[in-house]
Design a protein around this motif. Sequence first.
Motif, short mmCIF file in Angstrom:
data_model
loop_
_atom_site.label_atom_id
_atom_site.label_comp_id
_atom_site.label_asym_id
_atom_site.label_seq_id
_atom_site.Cartn_x
_atom_site.Cartn_y
_atom_site.Cartn_z
N LEU A 81 5.28 55.66 32.97
CA LEU A 81 5.75 57.03 33.18
C LEU A 81 5.24 57.62 34.49
CD1 LEU A 81 7.24 59.55 32.18
CD2 LEU A 81 5.23 60.10 30.75
N ALA A 82 4.00 57.30 34.85
CA ALA A 82 3.44 57.83 36.10
C ALA A 82 4.21 57.28 37.30
CB ALA A 82 1.96 57.47 36.20
N GLN A 83 4.52 55.98 37.30
CA GLN A 83 5.28 55.38 38.40
C GLN A 83 6.70 55.96 38.47
OE1 GLN A 83 4.78 51.35 37.05
NE2 GLN A 83 3.34 50.87 38.69
N ALA A 84 7.30 56.18 37.31
CA ALA A 84 8.65 56.77 37.29
C ALA A 84 8.64 58.17 37.88
CB ALA A 84 9.18 56.80 35.86
N CYS A 85 7.60 58.94 37.56
CA CYS A 85 7.48 60.29 38.14
C CYS A 85 7.31 60.21 39.65
CB CYS A 85 6.30 61.03 37.52
SG CYS A 85 6.52 61.55 35.81
N ARG A 86 6.46 59.30 40.11
CA ARG A 86 6.20 59.17 41.55
C ARG A 86 7.48 58.83 42.30
NH1 ARG A 86 2.08 58.12 45.26
NH2 ARG A 86 2.81 56.91 47.03
N ASP A 87 8.32 57.98 41.70
CA ASP A 87 9.54 57.56 42.37
C ASP A 87 10.66 58.59 42.29
OD1 ASP A 87 8.34 55.21 43.06
OD2 ASP A 87 9.15 54.06 41.39
N SER A 88 10.52 59.58 41.42
CA SER A 88 11.62 60.51 41.17
C SER A 88 11.37 61.93 41.68
CB SER A 88 11.91 60.58 39.66
OG SER A 88 12.25 59.31 39.15
N PHE A 89 10.10 62.32 41.80
CA PHE A 89 9.79 63.71 42.15
C PHE A 89 9.14 63.80 43.53
CE2 PHE A 89 9.18 64.00 37.34
CZ PHE A 89 10.51 64.37 37.12
N GLN B 13 -6.71 54.82 34.22
CA GLN B 13 -6.38 53.85 35.26
C GLN B 13 -4.88 53.85 35.56
OE1 GLN B 13 -7.59 49.80 34.38
NE2 GLN B 13 -6.21 48.95 35.92
N ILE B 14 -4.07 53.87 34.50
CA ILE B 14 -2.61 53.85 34.66
C ILE B 14 -2.13 55.09 35.40
CG2 ILE B 14 -0.44 54.02 33.36
CD1 ILE B 14 -1.96 52.31 31.17
N VAL B 15 -2.66 56.25 35.04
CA VAL B 15 -2.24 57.51 35.65
C VAL B 15 -2.61 57.56 37.13
CG1 VAL B 15 -2.72 59.99 35.67
CG2 VAL B 15 -2.19 58.84 33.51
N MET B 16 -3.85 57.18 37.43
CA MET B 16 -4.30 57.23 38.83
C MET B 16 -3.53 56.26 39.71
SD MET B 16 -8.18 57.05 40.34
CE MET B 16 -8.54 58.70 39.79
N GLU B 17 -3.33 55.03 39.21
CA GLU B 17 -2.60 54.05 40.00
C GLU B 17 -1.12 54.41 40.11
OE1 GLU B 17 -3.24 50.17 38.39
OE2 GLU B 17 -5.40 50.22 38.71
N GLY B 18 -0.56 54.97 39.03
CA GLY B 18 0.86 55.29 39.03
C GLY B 18 1.22 56.45 39.94
N PHE B 19 0.45 57.54 39.87
CA PHE B 19 0.75 58.71 40.67
C PHE B 19 0.27 58.57 42.11
CE2 PHE B 19 1.11 61.17 36.62
CZ PHE B 19 2.35 61.73 36.85
N LEU B 20 -0.92 58.03 42.30
CA LEU B 20 -1.55 58.03 43.63
C LEU B 20 -1.57 56.66 44.29
CD1 LEU B 20 -4.66 60.28 42.84
CD2 LEU B 20 -2.35 60.99 43.52
N ARG B 21 -1.22 55.60 43.53
CA ARG B 21 -1.41 54.23 44.00
C ARG B 21 -2.83 54.03 44.50
NH1 ARG B 21 4.40 53.32 47.09
NH2 ARG B 21 5.66 53.40 45.20
N LEU B 22 -3.76 54.68 43.82
CA LEU B 22 -5.17 54.59 44.16
C LEU B 22 -5.87 53.74 43.11
CD1 LEU B 22 -7.64 55.53 45.82
CD2 LEU B 22 -7.77 57.52 44.30
#
Length: 448
Positions: free
Chosen positions: A105-113, A342-351
């Motif tokens: 979900l975090a990656q989908a948000c990053r790619d869409s918003f 971990q999933i949220v940080m990597e998904g939204f920030l790629r950190l």
Amino acid sequence: MPGSVSDAAGWRSGLGGDFRRSLSEVNSSIPVPIGGHWFRRLLAFAGPGYMVSVGYMDPGNWATDLAGGSKFGYTLLSVILLSNVMAILLQALAARLGIVTDRDLAQACRDSFSRPVNIMLWLACETAIIACDLAEVIGTAIALQLLFGIPLIGGALITALDAFLLLLLMNKGFRFLEAFVIALLIVIAVCFTVQIVAAAPPVAAVLSGFLPSTAIVTNPEMLYIAIGIIGATVMPHNLYLHSSIVQTRAYPRTDEGRRDAIKWATTDSTIALMLALFINAAILIVAAASFHTSGHADVAEIGQAYELLSPLLGLGIASTLFAIALLASGLNSTVTATLAGQIVMEGFLRLRLPNWARRLLTRGIAIVPVVVVTALYGERGTGQLLVFSQVILSMQLPFAIIPLVRFVSDRRKMGDFVISRSVATAAWIIAGIIVILNCKLLYDTFFG
């Protein structure tokens, strides 16, 4: 063809050169049998649902369930049931998103918003994870105090050491991690089964508690606890977690393979969340049967419950079982919340941070308010902080639910896997109910 599954496949293929698969170190690492008996296939997919269910029975649930049962008897069982129905649908949608799009979900948000929107969503989710962590620190510290006599402040500081628990488990493989979580869930379920048998609640009163009551909305105090139950039950970060860990299965990344994976992943999470419903209802039923009916309607703290359970139930081991289940709940929640972070940080920030550093950071943020509140207000203050953390969680829910429902309702992203209009309507109704209840709570808190 516009709106076909090829559009979703195109979205997947446009991930970009720097894209990393969600939890890349374990993505597609668990084999799935092709054909064979259905039970073998179910076993292959069993695991993610139970890891997600941990968030629905963490120490935060205990505070709200105890408060609800002791004050209002069985009335709030209907809220637990409603929350669980919401959870089953929302987790099924999260699994579908991950399986169909190869994104969490975090990656989908990053790619869409846009970036500002993503930053806002990331901060909201981090707030929810910290609130969850707050509940785990308090719950684990209380369990250590009850079982071993360790002071609350000392117990809170000890919880920092569990930063390395996930590292140890992940090094042994994701299946080992799932087995550890399921083993602790079994411990919790057995402990509460024994307590329910000892409490012997009236069946008619329990069944009537599952029927909705208008008093829940009209009574501000009951509404506060009810929203706390929803916040403790439907966990926002669980939606991010589930959309990622379903991708650990090595199902064929084809339309047929994804369709099969959705079926078994949904079955897995539904069964697991029924276990969560039993445990949450059991906590409230034990509180209602033990405290509400005996005139102890003010029991809202875990320590009070521990002291009163054995005398009221007439079972010497009841209090010990209660504390063991609490410790198991705190340890389990630690593992899944760390993974979600971990999933949220990597998904939204790629950190990417080392797991131990990520864990120490969030756990440190959670420990500070616990230590301060304990020092200033004692055990009663930590009990109130525990319930308040669940209300904070509830406030973050719309920031996870609305993007999720929007994505799985979008044919351009999901292709033939887009949810039906009736399912989308139900999902939007759930989102609306949560937003309305939160607004009512805020109004009552500040102006009521």
